[in-house]
Design a protein around this motif. Structure first.
Motif, PDB file in Angstrom:
ATOM      1  N   CYS A 214       0.839  -1.219   0.000  1.00  0.00           N
ATOM      2  CA  CYS A 214       0.000   0.000   0.000  1.00  0.00           C
ATOM      3  C   CYS A 214       0.864   1.256   0.000  1.00  0.00           C
ATOM      4  N   ALA A 215       1.949   1.234   0.792  1.00  0.00           N
ATOM      5  CA  ALA A 215       2.834   2.403   0.862  1.00  0.00           C
ATOM      6  C   ALA A 215       3.509   2.640  -0.483  1.00  0.00           C
ATOM      7  N   LEU A 216       3.926   1.546  -1.172  1.00  0.00           N
ATOM      8  CA  LEU A 216       4.562   1.687  -2.475  1.00  0.00           C
ATOM      9  C   LEU A 216       3.594   2.273  -3.503  1.00  0.00           C
ATOM     10  N   LEU A 217       2.348   1.755  -3.523  1.00  0.00           N
ATOM     11  CA  LEU A 217       1.342   2.287  -4.452  1.00  0.00           C
ATOM     12  C   LEU A 217       1.057   3.757  -4.154  1.00  0.00           C
ATOM     13  N   LYS A 218       0.975   4.125  -2.886  1.00  0.00           N
ATOM     14  CA  LYS A 218       0.722   5.514  -2.508  1.00  0.00           C
ATOM     15  C   LYS A 218       1.882   6.417  -2.929  1.00  0.00           C
ATOM     16  N   LYS A 219       3.116   5.908  -2.766  1.00  0.00           N
ATOM     17  CA  LYS A 219       4.287   6.699  -3.161  1.00  0.00           C
ATOM     18  C   LYS A 219       4.285   6.937  -4.666  1.00  0.00           C
ATOM     19  N   GLN A 220       3.984   5.893  -5.452  1.00  0.00           N
ATOM     20  CA  GLN A 220       3.918   6.038  -6.907  1.00  0.00           C
ATOM     21  C   GLN A 220       2.816   7.013  -7.302  1.00  0.00           C
ATOM     22  N   TYR A 221       1.694   6.952  -6.610  1.00  0.00           N
ATOM     23  CA  TYR A 221       0.582   7.869  -6.884  1.00  0.00           C
ATOM     24  C   TYR A 221       0.980   9.313  -6.593  1.00  0.00           C
ATOM     25  N   ASN A 222       1.649   9.529  -5.459  1.00  0.00           N
ATOM     26  CA  ASN A 222       2.061  10.898  -5.102  1.00  0.00           C
ATOM     27  C   ASN A 222       3.043  11.466  -6.130  1.00  0.00           C
ATOM     28  N   LYS A 223       3.952  10.618  -6.640  1.00  0.00           N
ATOM     29  CA  LYS A 223       4.899  11.082  -7.655  1.00  0.00           C
ATOM     30  C   LYS A 223       4.165  11.460  -8.937  1.00  0.00           C
ATOM     31  N   ALA A 224       3.173  10.640  -9.313  1.00  0.00           N
ATOM     32  CA  ALA A 224       2.394  10.948 -10.519  1.00  0.00           C
ATOM     33  C   ALA A 224       1.633  12.261 -10.348  1.00  0.00           C
ATOM     34  N   VAL A 225       1.108  12.497  -9.157  1.00  0.00           N
ATOM     35  CA  VAL A 225       0.399  13.753  -8.881  1.00  0.00           C
ATOM     36  C   VAL A 225       1.362  14.936  -8.964  1.00  0.00           C
ATOM     37  N   GLU A 226       2.578  14.766  -8.456  1.00  0.00           N
ATOM     38  CA  GLU A 226       3.581  15.843  -8.518  1.00  0.00           C
ATOM     39  C   GLU A 226       3.923  16.175  -9.969  1.00  0.00           C
ATOM     40  N   ARG A 227       4.098  15.125 -10.807  1.00  0.00           N
ATOM     41  CA  ARG A 227       4.401  15.377 -12.231  1.00  0.00           C
ATOM     42  C   ARG A 227       3.242  16.093 -12.915  1.00  0.00           C
ATOM     43  N   ARG A 228       2.026  15.662 -12.607  1.00  0.00           N
ATOM     44  CA  ARG A 228       0.855  16.321 -13.190  1.00  0.00           C
ATOM     45  C   ARG A 228       0.769  17.781 -12.758  1.00  0.00           C
ATOM     46  N   ASP A 229       0.939  18.023 -11.452  1.00  0.00           N
ATOM     47  CA  ASP A 229       0.855  19.392 -10.933  1.00  0.00           C
ATOM     48  C   ASP A 229       1.966  20.262 -11.515  1.00  0.00           C
ATOM     49  N   TRP A 230       3.145  19.648 -11.758  1.00  0.00           N
ATOM     50  CA  TRP A 230       4.251  20.429 -12.353  1.00  0.00           C
ATOM     51  C   TRP A 230       3.875  20.876 -13.759  1.00  0.00           C
ATOM     52  N   HIS A 231       3.298  19.987 -14.559  1.00  0.00           N
ATOM     53  CA  HIS A 231       2.860  20.361 -15.910  1.00  0.00           C
ATOM     54  C   HIS A 231       1.816  21.478 -15.851  1.00  0.00           C
ATOM     55  N   ILE A 232       0.910  21.368 -14.906  1.00  0.00           N
ATOM     56  CA  ILE A 232      -0.136  22.395 -14.774  1.00  0.00           C
ATOM     57  C   ILE A 232       0.478  23.738 -14.385  1.00  0.00           C
ATOM     58  N   SER A 233       1.417  23.724 -13.426  1.00  0.00           N
ATOM     59  CA  SER A 233       2.039  24.979 -12.981  1.00  0.00           C
ATOM     60  C   SER A 233       2.854  25.620 -14.106  1.00  0.00           C
ATOM     61  N   GLN A 234       3.554  24.788 -14.898  1.00  0.00           N
ATOM     62  CA  GLN A 234       4.332  25.335 -16.011  1.00  0.00           C
ATOM     63  C   GLN A 234       3.411  25.990 -17.043  1.00  0.00           C
ATOM     64  N   TYR A 235       2.290  25.351 -17.321  1.00  0.00           N
ATOM     65  CA  TYR A 235       1.340  25.911 -18.285  1.00  0.00           C
ATOM     66  C   TYR A 235       0.755  27.226 -17.764  1.00  0.00           C
ATOM     67  N   LYS A 236       0.459  27.275 -16.461  1.00  0.00           N
ATOM     68  CA  LYS A 236      -0.071  28.509 -15.877  1.00  0.00           C
ATOM     69  C   LYS A 236       0.958  29.641 -15.984  1.00  0.00           C
ATOM     70  N   LYS A 237       2.245  29.295 -15.779  1.00  0.00           N
ATOM     71  CA  LYS A 237       3.292  30.319 -15.921  1.00  0.00           C
ATOM     72  C   LYS A 237       3.358  30.836 -17.358  1.00  0.00           C
ATOM     73  N   GLU A 238       3.262  29.904 -18.329  1.00  0.00           N
ATOM     74  CA  GLU A 238       3.293  30.313 -19.737  1.00  0.00           C
ATOM     75  C   GLU A 238       2.105  31.212 -20.061  1.00  0.00           C
ATOM     76  N   ILE A 239       0.930  30.852 -19.542  1.00  0.00           N
ATOM     77  CA  ILE A 239      -0.267  31.663 -19.789  1.00  0.00           C
ATOM     78  C   ILE A 239      -0.106  33.054 -19.168  1.00  0.00           C
ATOM     79  N   LYS A 240       0.429  33.108 -17.956  1.00  0.00           N
ATOM     80  CA  LYS A 240       0.612  34.404 -17.294  1.00  0.00           C
ATOM     81  C   LYS A 240       1.596  35.273 -18.072  1.00  0.00           C
ATOM     82  N   THR A 241       2.704  34.660 -18.536  1.00  0.00           N
ATOM     83  CA  THR A 241       3.669  35.412 -19.348  1.00  0.00           C
ATOM     84  C   THR A 241       3.027  35.889 -20.639  1.00  0.00           C
ATOM     85  N   TRP A 242       2.248  35.016 -21.264  1.00  0.00           N
ATOM     86  CA  TRP A 242       1.568  35.378 -22.517  1.00  0.00           C
ATOM     87  C   TRP A 242       0.583  36.517 -22.281  1.00  0.00           C
ATOM     88  N   GLU A 243      -0.186  36.457 -21.207  1.00  0.00           N
ATOM     89  CA  GLU A 243      -1.150  37.519 -20.906  1.00  0.00           C
ATOM     90  C   GLU A 243      -0.444  38.851 -20.647  1.00  0.00           C
TER      91      GLU A 243
END
Length: 315
Positions: A214-243
């Motif tokens: 369970c701990a291993l699955l949770k750790k893998q899930y948290n890493k996937a969430v971090e990668r997803r959130d990083w992509h979202i934050s980068q896109y938000k930065k690009e949008i803010k710069t573009w605006e």
């Protein structure tokens, strides 16, 4: 007649001082009177509707209306940078945990029961002890601690006496008593506790293995969430710069557009002072060049002096 004329070209007006030296010992001075009681000519040039010139005053009824233009190019249509493309944001699903291990047993009454491991004594529930009975695990810990302290004491004494230098043998590490078995731990369990509800060593290991999965699955899930959130934050930065860039371009475009539109407005063709004809940043849609208007202004003053003094004067 000995007449000397002094011209004072001020920013906004022109004055003329006249010296009469017919009698050298008794020279006289006067200011040129443009009109009755007026001794300064405002430095204004007006182009009339009939393309003649007016000096010293403004008459908007007879003034030519035309466009004076700045050198401002038409900015054309507003062009903004392309909006950043939204990246493919990975979808992260909650991990599907393996089922918790359960224990199935038959009671003395012949009833089959199933309970999760976490409800077993020794895993999720502490092992109860009878009052007045000593706990074998505590006794074992106390013995081990005493042996360890004695060994540390003998070792410090050996170092203090210079045992290594004198070649004395090091204190021998103690031999610890064996750890109590499960049977020893539950031997004093109250009779009210069903021995079948006490977790065995294998059950504890199986439960710990489940926790690790369970701990291993949770750790893998948290890493996937971090990668997803990083992509979202980068896109938000690009949008803010573009605006921000779009806002900057819009402000600059609005300013240039305003300058261009103002350059198309028609104004009365009036120079507030004649020097403006030479030094103005404006271009006039008129067949006479601004520099020529300056020359004509100066010529007008000289013609006025010739009306009074003829050619017999110096400037």
């Amino acid at each position: 007649m000995a007449i000397t004329v002094g011209l004072v070209f001020g920013t906004h007006q022109t004055k003329i001082c006249i010296e009469n030296s017919d009698t050298p010992l008794h020279k006289t001075y006067e200011f040129y009177e443009w009109e009755e009681g007026v001794y300064a000519l405002p430095s204004i040039i007006q182009i009339n509707k009939d393309h003649t010139l007016r000096y010293g005053s403004i008459d908007l009824d007879s003034c030519l209306i035309a466009r004076k233009k700045k050198i401002v190019a038409d900015p054309g249509e507003l062009t903004l940078p392309i909006q950043p493309v939204e990246p493919d944001i990975p979808i992260v699903d909650e991990p599907k945990m393996p089922p918790q291990p359960v224990y199935t047993f038959v009671t003395d009454g012949g009833i089959s029961m199933t309970i999760p491991y976490k409800d077993l004594y020794g895993i999720g529930r502490p092992l109860p002890q009878k009052k007045g009975k000593s706990n074998p695990m505590k006794i074992w810990h106390k013995k081990c601690q005493k042996l360890k302290l004695d060994y540390e004491k003998r070792k410090r004494k050996w170092v203090h006496m210079g045992g290594k230098r004198l070649g004395l043998p090091m204190p021998v590490e103690p031999v610890y008593p064996p750890k109590p078995e499960e049977t020893d731990l539950v031997s004093d369990v109250p009779e009210s506790i069903n021995p079948q509800l006490i977790a065995s060593k294998e059950q504890k290991e199986e439960y710990q293995s489940w926790l690790n999965q369970c701990a291993l699955l949770k750790k893998q899930y948290n890493k996937a969430v971090e990668r997803r959130d990083w992509h979202i934050s980068q896109y938000k930065k690009e949008i803010k710069t573009w605006e921000s860039e779009c806002e900057r371009i819009k402000r600059n475009y609005a300013y240039i557009k305003k300058q261009y539109e103002e350059s198309l407005v028609e104004y009365p063709m009036v120079y507030r002072y004649f020097k403006q004809a030479t030094f103005s940043a404006y271009l006039w849609d008129y067949e006479i060049k601004p520099q020529d208007l300056t020359v004509l202004y100066l010529a007008y003053i000289i013609f006025r002096l010739e009306e009074r003094f003829g050619m017999d004067f110096s400037i």
